[in-house]
Write a protein that holds these residues in place. Structure first.
Motif, mmCIF file in Angstrom:
data_model
loop_
_atom_site.group_PDB
_atom_site.id
_atom_site.type_symbol
_atom_site.label_atom_id
_atom_site.label_comp_id
_atom_site.label_asym_id
_atom_site.label_seq_id
_atom_site.Cartn_x
_atom_site.Cartn_y
_atom_site.Cartn_z
ATOM 1 N N ALA A 12 42.847 68.360 47.668
ATOM 2 C CA ALA A 12 43.698 69.551 47.341
ATOM 3 C C ALA A 12 44.633 69.289 46.069
ATOM 4 C CB ALA A 12 44.701 69.617 48.345
ATOM 5 N N GLU A 62 48.112 70.396 44.271
ATOM 6 C CA GLU A 62 49.211 70.910 44.369
ATOM 7 C C GLU A 62 49.416 72.117 43.237
ATOM 8 O OE1 GLU A 62 51.831 70.851 46.749
ATOM 9 O OE2 GLU A 62 50.479 69.455 47.748
ATOM 10 N N ASN A 116 43.142 79.312 53.260
ATOM 11 C CA ASN A 116 42.586 77.997 53.230
ATOM 12 C C ASN A 116 41.737 77.127 52.083
ATOM 13 O OD1 ASN A 116 43.187 78.751 55.879
ATOM 14 N ND2 ASN A 116 41.540 79.286 56.580
ATOM 15 N N TYR A 117 41.442 78.166 50.997
ATOM 16 C CA TYR A 117 40.537 77.691 49.951
ATOM 17 C C TYR A 117 41.496 77.813 48.568
ATOM 18 C CZ TYR A 117 37.305 77.214 53.838
ATOM 19 O OH TYR A 117 36.382 76.714 54.915
ATOM 20 N N SER A 155 44.553 75.781 48.246
ATOM 21 C CA SER A 155 44.518 74.237 48.214
ATOM 22 C C SER A 155 44.193 73.786 46.795
ATOM 23 C CB SER A 155 43.200 74.008 49.114
ATOM 24 O OG SER A 155 42.034 74.091 48.263
ATOM 25 N N ARG A 215 41.515 73.776 45.303
ATOM 26 C CA ARG A 215 40.161 73.450 45.413
ATOM 27 C C ARG A 215 39.183 74.635 44.900
ATOM 28 N NH1 ARG A 215 41.307 71.503 50.907
ATOM 29 N NH2 ARG A 215 41.704 69.221 50.814
ATOM 30 N N ALA A 228 35.092 71.614 49.842
ATOM 31 C CA ALA A 228 36.251 72.459 49.972
ATOM 32 C C ALA A 228 36.630 72.366 51.426
ATOM 33 C CB ALA A 228 36.391 73.931 49.271
#
Length: 246
Positions: free
Chosen positions: A36, A38, A93-94, A97, A99, A245
């Protein structure tokens, strides 16, 4: 797809054949999980939104290693289904992150779709994703209002001056009032709908996407520039996980 506003179809029937199905099943892969990333302090990656050279609007980490693109139509029922299932988990969720970035490219199929797409972009990049999601939710009402128009009214609207054509159509569909309730003023909405250059660009971007990626229906997804075989969230999420991911 037509390249000129003067060539827009005048039939009231929607070209639903261009809206894909959702009977796909996922496959599995073995890519390593990507770490992940930030977001800048005090921000979420889903709050980072910008236009792309291809005419889309993207949310997420600009350097995300996994780039998901959806060619979508606001008048496509399967695009609505995908939005209902995917937008929240995809964002939370993706995208957040770091990603994955998620880009929507409007693939306009008909005058109704073009009117809604113009208004979803009328407030700029920031509100585009929530406005698109809410416009998809308005789909049934928009269809009902379209079906309530007689053919002569509809044809007359599409044969009117390009600067008033989509204003008149959006009024008939209740779209101006719908977007006004969501922060787009009536004057702002009408100005966006009268912008023939913006309308032509949306149609040109649709044509370009159709030719470059052989897109025949919506939704169609690209993952890092490659078409994904699948039109539902189960399939797309599986491909995201395959790409790392997870």
């Amino acid at each position: 797809m037509r390249k000129s506003l003067s060539l827009l179809p005048v039939s009231l029937a929607l070209s639903l054949s261009a809206c894909g199905g959702a009977a796909d099943t996922p496959t599995t892969g073995s890519s390593e999980t990507i770490a992940a990333v930030e977001a800048p302090a005090g921000q979420k990656w889903s709050e980072t939104v910008s236009k792309t050279e291809e005419g889309g609007i993207v949310m997420g980490n600009p350097d995300a290693p996994i780039k998901l693109v959806e060619y979508m139509s606001i008048t496509c029922s399967h695009c609505k289904d995908f939005g209902d299932q995917a937008f929240a988990p995809l964002r939370d969720n993706y995208v957040d992150s770091g990603r994955v970035s998620f880009e929507i490219r409007n693939f306009v199929r008909d005058p109704l779709d073009l009117s809604a797409a113009i208004l979803s972009r009328c407030g700029g990049e920031g509100p585009f994703f929530p406005l698109t999601e809410q416009a998809l939710g308005y789909q049934t009402t928009m269809f009902e209002k379209a079906q309530g128009m007689d053919e002569a009214t509809y044809t007359g609207i599409l044969q009117s001056d390009p600067k008033v054509r989509f204003v008149r159509l959006a009024e008939q569909l209740g779209l101006i009032a719908f977007f006004q309730q969501r922060g787009i003023s009536e004057d702002q909405a009408k100005a966006c709908l009268a912008d023939t250059t913006a309308a032509e660009k949306l149609m040109g971007d649709t044509q370009k996407g159709a030719e470059e990626f052989n897109i025949e229906g919506t939704p169609t997804f690209l993952l890092n520039g490659q078409k994904v075989e699948g039109t539902n969230w189960i399939m797309v999420e599986a491909k995201l996980k395959e790409a790392g991911a997870r």
